[in-house]
Design a protein around this motif. Structure first.
Motif, PDB file in Angstrom:
ATOM      1  N   ALA B 266       0.829  -1.210   0.000  1.00  0.00           N
ATOM      2  CA  ALA B 266       0.000   0.000   0.000  1.00  0.00           C
ATOM      3  C   ALA B 266       0.865   1.263   0.000  1.00  0.00           C
ATOM      4  O   ALA B 266       0.512   2.266  -0.619  1.00  0.00           O
ATOM      5  N   VAL B 267       2.013   1.188   0.666  1.00  0.00           N
ATOM      6  CA  VAL B 267       2.907   2.346   0.723  1.00  0.00           C
ATOM      7  C   VAL B 267       3.346   2.729  -0.689  1.00  0.00           C
ATOM      8  O   VAL B 267       3.296   3.897  -1.085  1.00  0.00           O
ATOM      9  N   GLU B 268       3.757   1.720  -1.439  1.00  0.00           N
ATOM     10  CA  GLU B 268       4.224   1.938  -2.805  1.00  0.00           C
ATOM     11  C   GLU B 268       3.079   2.455  -3.697  1.00  0.00           C
ATOM     12  O   GLU B 268       3.257   3.368  -4.491  1.00  0.00           O
ATOM     13  N   LEU B 269       1.883   1.905  -3.514  1.00  0.00           N
ATOM     14  CA  LEU B 269       0.753   2.322  -4.353  1.00  0.00           C
ATOM     15  C   LEU B 269       0.300   3.739  -4.009  1.00  0.00           C
ATOM     16  O   LEU B 269      -0.199   4.464  -4.869  1.00  0.00           O
ATOM     17  N   LYS B 270       0.489   4.130  -2.758  1.00  0.00           N
ATOM     18  CA  LYS B 270       0.145   5.495  -2.360  1.00  0.00           C
ATOM     19  C   LYS B 270       0.961   6.491  -3.159  1.00  0.00           C
ATOM     20  O   LYS B 270       0.512   7.590  -3.482  1.00  0.00           O
ATOM     21  N   ALA B 323       2.012  -1.095  14.894  1.00  0.00           N
ATOM     22  CA  ALA B 323       1.263  -0.544  13.755  1.00  0.00           C
ATOM     23  C   ALA B 323       2.204  -0.319  12.570  1.00  0.00           C
ATOM     24  O   ALA B 323       1.842  -0.558  11.416  1.00  0.00           O
ATOM     25  N   GLN B 324       3.409   0.138  12.845  1.00  0.00           N
ATOM     26  CA  GLN B 324       4.389   0.340  11.779  1.00  0.00           C
ATOM     27  C   GLN B 324       4.787  -0.993  11.159  1.00  0.00           C
ATOM     28  O   GLN B 324       4.825  -1.146   9.936  1.00  0.00           O
ATOM     29  N   ILE B 325       5.074  -1.966  12.024  1.00  0.00           N
ATOM     30  CA  ILE B 325       5.606  -3.242  11.550  1.00  0.00           C
ATOM     31  C   ILE B 325       4.552  -4.024  10.773  1.00  0.00           C
ATOM     32  O   ILE B 325       4.801  -4.540   9.702  1.00  0.00           O
ATOM     33  N   VAL B 326       3.345  -4.104  11.320  1.00  0.00           N
ATOM     34  CA  VAL B 326       2.333  -4.963  10.712  1.00  0.00           C
ATOM     35  C   VAL B 326       1.571  -4.247   9.605  1.00  0.00           C
ATOM     36  O   VAL B 326       1.265  -4.817   8.571  1.00  0.00           O
ATOM     37  N   THR B 327       1.262  -2.967   9.822  1.00  0.00           N
ATOM     38  CA  THR B 327       0.399  -2.288   8.844  1.00  0.00           C
ATOM     39  C   THR B 327       1.107  -1.113   8.178  1.00  0.00           C
ATOM     40  O   THR B 327       0.463  -0.298   7.538  1.00  0.00           O
ATOM     41  N   TYR B 328       2.407  -1.030   8.323  1.00  0.00           N
ATOM     42  CA  TYR B 328       3.178   0.066   7.733  1.00  0.00           C
ATOM     43  C   TYR B 328       2.572   1.428   8.080  1.00  0.00           C
ATOM     44  O   TYR B 328       2.433   2.307   7.250  1.00  0.00           O
ATOM     45  N   GLY B 329       2.152   1.537   9.320  1.00  0.00           N
ATOM     46  CA  GLY B 329       1.611   2.806   9.804  1.00  0.00           C
ATOM     47  C   GLY B 329       0.167   3.043   9.421  1.00  0.00           C
ATOM     48  O   GLY B 329      -0.390   4.101   9.702  1.00  0.00           O
ATOM     49  N   MET B 330      -0.483   2.054   8.791  1.00  0.00           N
ATOM     50  CA  MET B 330      -1.855   2.284   8.352  1.00  0.00           C
ATOM     51  C   MET B 330      -2.889   1.867   9.397  1.00  0.00           C
ATOM     52  O   MET B 330      -4.046   2.246   9.302  1.00  0.00           O
ATOM     53  N   GLY B 331      -2.478   1.119  10.383  1.00  0.00           N
ATOM     54  CA  GLY B 331      -3.372   0.805  11.494  1.00  0.00           C
ATOM     55  C   GLY B 331      -3.122   1.785  12.626  1.00  0.00           C
ATOM     56  O   GLY B 331      -2.141   2.519  12.619  1.00  0.00           O
ATOM     57  N   VAL B 332      -4.032   1.816  13.590  1.00  0.00           N
ATOM     58  CA  VAL B 332      -3.829   2.693  14.747  1.00  0.00           C
ATOM     59  C   VAL B 332      -4.004   1.865  16.014  1.00  0.00           C
ATOM     60  O   VAL B 332      -4.694   0.846  15.996  1.00  0.00           O
ATOM     61  N   PRO B 333      -3.375   2.310  17.133  1.00  0.00           N
ATOM     62  CA  PRO B 333      -3.527   1.543  18.363  1.00  0.00           C
ATOM     63  C   PRO B 333      -4.996   1.399  18.750  1.00  0.00           C
ATOM     64  O   PRO B 333      -5.784   2.344  18.613  1.00  0.00           O
ATOM     65  N   PRO B 502      -7.511  -0.825   8.981  1.00  0.00           N
ATOM     66  CA  PRO B 502      -8.466  -0.454   7.928  1.00  0.00           C
ATOM     67  C   PRO B 502      -8.512  -1.497   6.806  1.00  0.00           C
ATOM     68  O   PRO B 502      -7.731  -2.438   6.798  1.00  0.00           O
ATOM     69  N   TYR B 503      -9.461  -1.327   5.861  1.00  0.00           N
ATOM     70  CA  TYR B 503      -9.489  -2.148   4.650  1.00  0.00           C
ATOM     71  C   TYR B 503      -8.720  -1.402   3.557  1.00  0.00           C
ATOM     72  O   TYR B 503      -9.141  -0.332   3.143  1.00  0.00           O
ATOM     73  N   PRO B 504      -7.632  -1.949   3.059  1.00  0.00           N
ATOM     74  CA  PRO B 504      -6.899  -1.256   2.005  1.00  0.00           C
ATOM     75  C   PRO B 504      -7.445  -1.634   0.621  1.00  0.00           C
ATOM     76  O   PRO B 504      -7.417  -2.789   0.235  1.00  0.00           O
ATOM     77  N   VAL B 505      -7.954  -0.635  -0.091  1.00  0.00           N
ATOM     78  CA  VAL B 505      -8.485  -0.839  -1.442  1.00  0.00           C
ATOM     79  C   VAL B 505      -7.731   0.097  -2.378  1.00  0.00           C
ATOM     80  O   VAL B 505      -7.541   1.267  -2.058  1.00  0.00           O
ATOM     81  N   ALA B 506      -7.281  -0.420  -3.515  1.00  0.00           N
ATOM     82  CA  ALA B 506      -6.603   0.436  -4.495  1.00  0.00           C
ATOM     83  C   ALA B 506      -7.488   0.581  -5.722  1.00  0.00           C
ATOM     84  O   ALA B 506      -8.025  -0.396  -6.236  1.00  0.00           O
ATOM     85  N   LEU B 507      -7.672   1.837  -6.158  1.00  0.00           N
ATOM     86  CA  LEU B 507      -8.555   2.122  -7.293  1.00  0.00           C
ATOM     87  C   LEU B 507      -7.786   2.938  -8.320  1.00  0.00           C
ATOM     88  O   LEU B 507      -6.820   3.620  -7.978  1.00  0.00           O
ATOM     89  N   ASP B 508      -8.236   2.866  -9.584  1.00  0.00           N
ATOM     90  CA  ASP B 508      -7.628   3.769 -10.551  1.00  0.00           C
ATOM     91  C   ASP B 508      -8.284   5.137 -10.408  1.00  0.00           C
ATOM     92  O   ASP B 508      -9.254   5.306  -9.660  1.00  0.00           O
TER      93      ASP B 508
END
Lengths: 312, 531
Positions: B266-270, B323-333, B502-508
């Motif tokens: 997700a980081v790369e796609l962002k 959160a950093q390790i598992v969700t690359y900062g995309m989850g929260v405590p 969260p649910y990570p969804v990538a869209l065009d």
């Protein structure tokens, strides 16, 4: 010559193989830890729901009884019903069989098309830089895991250059072939490397044989010598090897079908193992055992045609 | 409308939410949206659905009497335009919107609603969620447009259940006409070509490969442009199990959107200008489940029976690092027991156990474990996220003297051990199936239902409060009960609180108006493709 009794004998030999496969797969599937009812309902299901489902699935009965029912079904041509998808296993397999057969055939064809010319060139130019280059390149093919080759091909040829679709199976037959080219190539890579090395070695052996020198001395054209005398004789061990490896193509299809999103038998197998769908795993293993046995039979027939001594 | 409000607010203490928001600009109608999903639907039936995937796609085909708002917290009218609750909370009257039709053009009648609710309610014919309708005594169809539901006891969660997949309305006649001896068999045949009243119709389905949803011309709801939804002509869902392939398909422009993007990608796609990486808030927590019984199944003494040890374990985990390790900062405590998107979740107090290794050590010392202790944890074999999470936690706990043994198991075996309470700790996650805190509380904190997630946690005060909350129809009182329940649970710490993910969804960039609800449901009706 190829006799009918030879083919009949070989067919009869398949029967015990399949029986053994049937027993083994039943035992192995039930040795897997975990309960299909729980796999189906998840950890939050009530004990009552799990019991109900176990009864509905028939997994609460003794193993021997389950096996008896299974064999009874097989005799009448019934492979049972999928516990998870709740449709007949035969129907599921029939839907997906053509996909995997097509993929395997295309891969086998590609492997042969790639291996034979390169093996010929390498054998004829043995010891040259070209020979070394070909052998090096094929070595790479055999040493890379299938899923990795698949991903590299996808990234470069499909997503990067846009020459091929990124996975999927398409809707029409030409579309299917187009979609299956990359996965078939993926599967063919390692097989073609094995075939090429084997064929090259046999070719070199045959090229040195006295009958080839004799044929050349007789004044036969180089092409005729190569095709009729060299390739035909060198092919015997390669065809055997080829047959043995078709089985592993089916195994490779499990991974390839997942990477390329192809709805074939391989993916059905993976999904069914994870969901403990015993009936489907059993049915699939049996069907694959039949397929592999048939391939071995075909190989024996081809060998008998190449070299009549094989049919005795 | 006033009484309707009362009906909708019982469950939540919230007012009616807004519509599913899309921007007010001019919308492009028509076109196809192609979505890459990781797995296929098994059973397209609201009651007999077999897995999350079935539930997540079902609201596009079937419609519910009430509907969730886009943030997932509120409710709005659905097939029912009005909903009245008697003052004693024992009778609910639903009025159907006039002139509505199923996707085959036949009218939606009150008898269809009765059939729907009766089917879900019956233990024999119902699916695994029949308990959702446990409070229902009987359902009457009055005329063609009124449904009266009689309850055995007041059920404050009921409006949320009417907005959930389980009670989505099916046509009685058509389902009964399907081939099969039992209702389940009929439903199986019916679900191959289902007839619902959602925004789309299932027009083709190649199992394991793809399915196509086409526009339902009879759908009642209007879009931003004042015309009937959906905007799209068609949604094509392709099954692509491999994460990397799904993303490649999106990058190659072969699909417009993909689900379950691994957080690592997700980081790369962002950073990709052609891709819109969206994180939808999910009703999902990732935590460590504890068994707090004094003795374990193997007969050994269990240090986790001591509350101080459990609190120490909580203090010793740096959640932001996890959160950093598992969700690359995309989850929260995680801040409380229910996922933060759940109504009545106590989100105003911050992390219950902020990282404090000194305090953790002191608590362990107090509990008599100054020289350290040995603990073991089951985890799902081959799961990269769990492995990374545990490697970090092992190290963090190591600093307070905990020697953690990690035992990987396959999923089926893990579940079996869990059900037998044969574990000390296990990695786990929970997602709400309907939007109310009662589900997670009954499952994890209320002992009589599931022995509090098999932890053995049994708090008499909490059990009593929960039973009260199940019949409390006053929103303010119910909110107060849930607040106290969460306070008790947090203090007792029968889990190690980790993350809300969260649910990570990538869209065009063409895809607009895509919504995934916190419960996971995809809503394609608001999707439009902009050139």
């Amino acid at each position: 010559m190829l006799s009918a009794s030879y083919v009949g004998r070989r067919l009869a030999q398949i029967v015990p193989t399949l029986l053994l496969a049937m027993v083994l797969v039943f035992v192995l599937a039930h040795l897997l830890p975990g309960d299909p009812a729980i796999a189906l309902l998840g950890e939050r299901a009530t004990t009552e729901a799990v019991e109900r489902t176990r009864q509905a699935l028939g997994v609460d009965r003794p193993l021997i009884e389950q096996f008896g029912l299974y064999v009874q079904g097989l005799v009448t041509g019934d492979l049972g019903r999928s516990m998870i998808l709740r449709v007949p296993v035969a129907e599921l397999i029939l839907q997906r069989l053509p996909v995997t057969v097509m993929l395997t055939l295309m891969a086998a064809l590609l492997a042969a098309v790639i291996a034979v010319p390169f093996a010929l060139i390498a054998a004829l130019r043995r010891g040259s830089a070209l020979d070394a280059l070909i052998r090096g390149a094929f070595q790479l093919g055999v040493s890379m895991p299938v899923f990795y080759i698949g991903l590299v091909l996808l990234i470069v040829l499909a997503a990067g250059l846009g020459w091929f679709p990124v996975g999927g199976f398409g809707d029409t037959i030409p579309d299917h072939i187009y979609h299956l080219l990359l996965p078939a190539l993926t599967l063919a890579m390692s097989l073609s490397a094995i075939l090429m090395r084997n064929l090259r070695a046999s070719l070199i052996e045959v090229l040195d044989a006295e009958y080839v020198t004799f044929a050349t001395a007789k004044g036969l054209s180089r092409k005729l010598v190569l095709l009729r005398h060299v390739l035909r004789n060198a092919a015997i061990s390669t065809v055997t090897l080829f047959g043995l490896h078709i089985g592993s193509l089916v195994g490779g299809a499990v991974i390839t079908e997942t990477v390329f999103a192809i709805p074939g038998l391989g993916r059905l197998m993976v999904d069914s193992i994870f969901s403990r769908d015993y009936q489907v795993v059993q049915g699939l293993t049996l069907v694959i055992a039949v397929l592999v046995s048939l391939v071995f039979l075909a190989v024996d027939i081809v060998l008998a045609m190449l070299d009549p001594r094989h049919s005795t | 409308m006033k009484r309707m409000l009362a009906c909708l607010t019982v469950a939540l203490g919230l007012s009616l939410g807004g519509g599913w928001g899309t921007s007010a600009q001019a919308l492009t109608r028509g076109g196809t949206f192609t979505f890459g999903a990781y797995a296929d639907v098994i059973f397209f039936d609201p009651v007999y659905q077999q897995q999350t995937v079935d539930i997540w796609f079902s609201l596009n085909i079937y419609d519910t009497l009430l509907q969730p708002t886009a943030d997932g917290k509120g409710l709005q009218p659905g097939l029912a335009s009005a909903c009245e609750l008697s003052p004693d909370g024992l009778t609910m009257t639903l009025t159907l919107r006039p002139g509505m039709k199923f996707s085959d053009g036949s009218p939606i009648l009150a008898s269809d609603v009765k059939f729907t609710l009766d089917r879900g309610h019956s233990k024999e014919e119902g699916g695994n969620y029949y308990f959702l309708l446990a409070a229902v005594d009987s359902v009457d169809a009055v005329g063609d447009d009124k449904v009266v539901i009689h309850f055995k006891r007041p059920d404050p969660t009921f409006p949320q259940i009417l907005a959930s997949f389980y009670t989505a309305v099916v046509p009685e006649k058509q389902m009964k006409a399907a081939p099969g001896a039992t209702l389940r068999e009929k439903a199986r045949a019916f679900s191959e070509h289902p007839i619902g009243s959602g925004p789309f119709i299932l027009s083709s389905w190649t199992h394991g490969s793809s399915f196509v949803l086409t526009r339902n011309p009879y759908y009642w709801k209007q879009g931003e442009d004042g015309k009937a939804l959906p905007y799209l002509d068609e949604v094509k869902v392709e099954i692509i199990p491999d994460d990397a392939t799904r993303i490649l398909k999106l990058k190659a422009g072969e699909v417009n959107g993909v689900e379950f993007v691994p957080f690592s990608r997700a980081v790369e796609l962002k950073a990709d200008p052609k891709i819109n990486m969206v994180l939808f808030p999910a009703a999902k927590i990732v935590y460590i489940a504890l068994n707090i019984r004094p003795t374990l199944k193997d007969g050994s003494k269990n240090p986790l029976a001591d509350k101080r040890v459990r609190q120490a374990l909580n203090y010793a985990v740096e959640k932001k690092a996890i959160a950093q390790i598992v969700t690359y900062g995309m989850g929260v405590p995680q801040v409380t027991l229910p996922p933060a998107s759940t109504p009545l979740a106590m989100t105003d107090k911050g992390e219950p156990y902020p990282y404090d290794p000194a305090k953790a050590k002191a608590l362990l010392k107090e509990a008599g474990f100054e020289s350290g202790l040995d603990l073991s944890i089951y985890t799902l074999a081959g799961n990269a996220d769990n492995a990374a999470e545990l490697a970090a936690i092992q190290q963090m706990w190591g600093e307070i003297g905990v020697r953690l043994k990690i035992l990987p198991l396959d999923s089926s075996t893990g579940i079996a051990k869990y059900r037998a309470s044969d574990f000390q700790m296990r990695t786990a996650a929970f997602t709400n199936d309907y939007n109310d805190p009662s589900q997670i509380v009954s499952y994890m904190a209320y002992f009589p239902a599931y022995e509090s997630n098999r932890s053995g946690f049994n708090d008499a005060e909490l059990n009593g409060l929960f039973e009260k909350s199940q019949v409390e129809t006053d929103p303010a009182k119910r909110a107060a009960l849930y607040r106290r329940i969460q306070e008790i649970y947090i203090d007792a710490a029968p889990m190690v609180f980790l993350l809300d993910t969260p649910y990570p969804v990538a869209l065009d960039k063409k895809t607009q108006g895509f919504v995934q609800l916190p419960l996971g449901n995809y809503l394609f009706s608001g999707v439009h493709m902009e050139p």
